[in-house]
Design an enzyme around this catalytic site. Structure first.
Site, PDB file in Angstrom:
ATOM      1  N   GLY A 225      34.656  46.202  42.188  1.00 19.69           N
ATOM      2  CA  GLY A 225      35.926  45.493  42.254  1.00 19.69           C
ATOM      3  C   GLY A 225      36.448  45.144  43.627  1.00 19.69           C
ATOM      4  N   GLY A 261      29.620  44.675  43.447  1.00 23.87           N
ATOM      5  CA  GLY A 261      28.827  43.473  43.189  1.00 23.87           C
ATOM      6  C   GLY A 261      29.224  42.414  44.199  1.00 23.87           C
ATOM      7  N   ARG A 262      30.415  41.854  43.967  1.00 21.55           N
ATOM      8  CA  ARG A 262      30.914  40.770  44.803  1.00 21.55           C
ATOM      9  C   ARG A 262      30.925  41.129  46.289  1.00 21.55           C
ATOM     10  NH1 ARG A 262      34.591  37.216  42.499  1.00 21.55           N
ATOM     11  NH2 ARG A 262      35.105  38.856  40.998  1.00 21.55           N
ATOM     12  N   ARG A 298      32.551  29.043  38.486  1.00 22.14           N
ATOM     13  CA  ARG A 298      33.810  29.715  38.834  1.00 22.14           C
ATOM     14  C   ARG A 298      35.003  28.761  38.999  1.00 22.14           C
ATOM     15  NH1 ARG A 298      34.896  32.749  42.599  1.00 22.14           N
ATOM     16  NH2 ARG A 298      35.708  34.468  41.392  1.00 22.14           N
ATOM     17  N   CYS A 328      29.352  16.144  31.598  1.00 20.65           N
ATOM     18  CA  CYS A 328      30.297  15.351  30.794  1.00 20.65           C
ATOM     19  C   CYS A 328      31.525  16.162  30.382  1.00 20.65           C
ATOM     20  CB  CYS A 328      29.591  14.852  29.551  1.00 20.65           C
ATOM     21  SG  CYS A 328      29.034  16.223  28.547  1.00 20.65           S
ATOM     22  N   TYR A 357      28.316  35.915  41.125  1.00 22.59           N
ATOM     23  CA  TYR A 357      28.757  35.215  39.922  1.00 22.59           C
ATOM     24  C   TYR A 357      28.598  33.701  40.081  1.00 22.59           C
ATOM     25  CZ  TYR A 357      30.620  39.876  39.451  1.00 22.59           C
ATOM     26  OH  TYR A 357      30.734  41.240  39.419  1.00 22.59           O
TER      27      TYR A 357
HETATM   28  N1  LLP Z   1      31.307  47.702  37.369  1.00 23.10           N
HETATM   29  C1  LLP Z   1      31.733  47.228  36.185  1.00 23.10           C
HETATM   30  C2  LLP Z   1      31.848  48.130  35.042  1.00 23.10           C
HETATM   31  C3  LLP Z   1      32.081  45.869  36.060  1.00 23.10           C
HETATM   32  O1  LLP Z   1      32.525  45.405  34.898  1.00 23.10           O
HETATM   33  C4  LLP Z   1      31.955  45.005  37.180  1.00 23.10           C
HETATM   34  C5  LLP Z   1      32.283  43.591  37.079  1.00 23.10           C
HETATM   35  C6  LLP Z   1      31.474  45.557  38.386  1.00 23.10           C
HETATM   36  C7  LLP Z   1      31.182  46.906  38.448  1.00 23.10           C
HETATM   37  C8  LLP Z   1      31.318  44.744  39.628  1.00 23.10           C
HETATM   38  O2  LLP Z   1      32.533  44.219  40.051  1.00 23.10           O
HETATM   39  P1  LLP Z   1      32.656  43.526  41.492  1.00 23.10           P
HETATM   40  O3  LLP Z   1      32.393  44.584  42.532  1.00 23.10           O
HETATM   41  O4  LLP Z   1      31.652  42.437  41.557  1.00 23.10           O
HETATM   42  O5  LLP Z   1      34.035  43.019  41.514  1.00 23.10           O
HETATM   43  N2  LLP Z   1      32.628  36.562  36.721  1.00 23.10           N
HETATM   44  C9  LLP Z   1      33.789  37.037  37.418  1.00 23.10           C
HETATM   45  C10 LLP Z   1      33.681  38.512  37.738  1.00 23.10           C
HETATM   46  C11 LLP Z   1      33.449  39.378  36.522  1.00 23.10           C
HETATM   47  C12 LLP Z   1      33.306  40.840  36.888  1.00 23.10           C
HETATM   48  C13 LLP Z   1      32.866  41.631  35.733  1.00 23.10           C
HETATM   49  N3  LLP Z   1      32.659  43.015  35.995  1.00 23.10           N
HETATM   50  C14 LLP Z   1      33.984  36.204  38.657  1.00 23.10           C
HETATM   51  O6  LLP Z   1      33.248  35.239  38.863  1.00 23.10           O
HETATM   52  O7  LLP Z   1      34.912  36.443  39.447  1.00 23.10           O
END
Ligand code: LLP
Length: 401
Positions: A225, A261-262, A298, A328, A357
């Site tokens: 997150g 992740g991000r 996105r 389209c 993403y």
């Molecule tokens: N752990 C869990 C349980 C998660 O559900 C997620 C992301 C992460 C870790 C990794 O989160 P991050 O560090 O990347 O914030 N498609 C959306 C983001 C969806 C995130 C879903 N879960 C976007 O493009 O912003």
């Protein structure tokens, strides 16, 4: 300095480019922040699941946070050790649960009472003991986009504290379950520390109350997150993040698991797209490019902002335009109302912050093949996914005509 034009000429567009050295630097910065505590960074494979990306993190010692058995298989194939793999998600099929148990991963992250019973039944059938953690929903507003907020009772994720307690007791008394961890993840693109600290406090207290009834957990999984800068956001420094979490764990001997992740990949990635032409409908100016919502969803899905840089040789006054793709749908845009100079056929646009993403949320809508992906490492570029051809797109149908 990345030579975008050369990359676009060599690999064609639309194209994803990832700076692996930047990913390493982000990984090391976060790992460093948690030093002094046992910790595992479990890369959230969903952010960018290209095998070479996952392998790159495996090489740095990373674990993997997976949300389907497909992601678990990717992680294993890329060389991530099974004992660093976590399998989460609100809806796991029996087959997925079975394979996860057989693969002997670190734990299955359970998201409901019904699922706990399913995991127990399947473990029993296999004559195995399944390590589990429970995803707690601490009912905290993470103050992010509603589509990527997950820690409120309104959201489908996790279970409330009371149910979690019942589930731990059930697991502790089961011959086929071994409760080893606790998990929370309140949302993505978080830029405020208070909600994270508050959630960690609630979950750490839960660990203490479980200790009191002789349930000793080993892993404190704080989810992912951490937000990044897309535009002008103020983000959380890794050190402050780690301190806020560690501050809630006084007296507890737990390995911290973090699932970024991000943070690791977003700003390592660029999406390159070429200008096809400009057009004007009444007052409105459009730049039509060869990349679209099927490549980078996105902006269409979340109205997300991605900085766009125009590489053009002509000098001109910037004007307000929408950057749109060939799909389209009126919702097919990469940016709205941004200032760009006059552009010509084949000028290049570099869409920033596209490493998380981006490709992974792509599709073949409108029978568009997905982009190629290129890695940059130590100043060298290499292809890590070839462009999809028309043959690829029809491969699963053409013999069934
Ligand atoms: N752990 C869990 C349980 C998660 O559900 C997620 C992301 C992460 C870790 C990794 O989160 P991050 O560090 O990347 O914030 N498609 C959306 C983001 C969806 C995130 C879903 N879960 C976007 O493009 O912003």
């Amino acid at each position: 300095m990345i030579h975008f034009r050369e990359l676009a000429n060599e690999y064609k567009t639309p194209l994803y480019v990832y700076d692996f050295d930047y990913m390493s630097a982000q990984y090391e910065a976060l790992k460093e922040a948690f030093k002094g505590r046992k910790s595992i960074l479990a890369y959230a494979v969903k952010a960018n699941s290209n095998l070479s990306v996952v392998k790159h993190f495996a090489g740095l010692g990373s674990g993997a946070d997976c949300v389907s058995i497909g992601e678990v298989r990717r992680a294993l194939l890329a060389g991530i050790a099974p004992y660093k793999i976590i399998f989460s998600g609100v809806g796991k099929s029996d087959d997925e649960i079975r394979e996860a148990i057989e693969s002997d991963i670190l734990y299955i992250n359970v998201e409901s009472e019904a699922e706990l019973l399913r995991v127990e039944l399947i473990a029993k059938g296999l004559g195995a003991i399944s390590r589990i953690s429970i995803r707690v929903n601490p009912n905290i507003d993470p103050k992010t986009h509603p589509y990527i907020s997950t820690g409120l009772h309104d959201n489908k994720f996790g279970v409330d504290i009371q149910s979690a307690k019942r589930m731990y007791i059930l697991a502790k008394n089961s011959e086929y379950l071994d409760p080893v961890g606790i998990h929370f993840h309140i949302g993505s693109q978080l830029t405020e520390l208070d909600p994270i600290r508050e959630a960690a406090e609630i979950v750490a207290d839960m660990v203490r109350s479980l200790q009191a009834i002789d349930i000793e957990l080993k892993f404190f999984d704080i989810g992912g997150g951490l937000g990044v800068v897309y535009n002008d956001e103020t983000t959380i420094a890794p050190y402050d993040y780690a301190q806020a979490i560690l501050g809630t764990l006084k007296g507890l001997d737990l390995t911290v698991i973090c699932e970024p992740g991000r943070f690791l990949t977003a700003n390592a990635g660029y999406f390159l797209t070429k200008v096809l032409y400009e057009k004007q409908n009444g007052e409105k100016k459009f730049v039509v490019v060869d990349g679209a919502m099927n490549d980078l969803l996105r902006p269409s899905l979340y109205n997300a902002y991605h900085k766009i840089e125009a590489l053009t040789s002509k000098e001109s006054e910037p004007r307000a335009v929408d950057v749109v793709g060939p799909v389209c749908e009126s919702g097919d845009f990469l940016a709205k109302n941004i200032m760009l100079p006059e552009l010509e056929h084949n000028d290049l646009l570099v869409v920033h912050s596209a490493g998380a993403y981006g490709f992974g949320m792509g599709s073949n809508y409108n029978t568009r093949g997905r982009s190629a992906e290129v890695a940059l490492e130590n100043g060298k570029a290499r292809l890590i996914r070839r462009r999809e051809s028309f043959e690829d797109l029809i491969a699963l149908e053409k013999d069934l005509l």
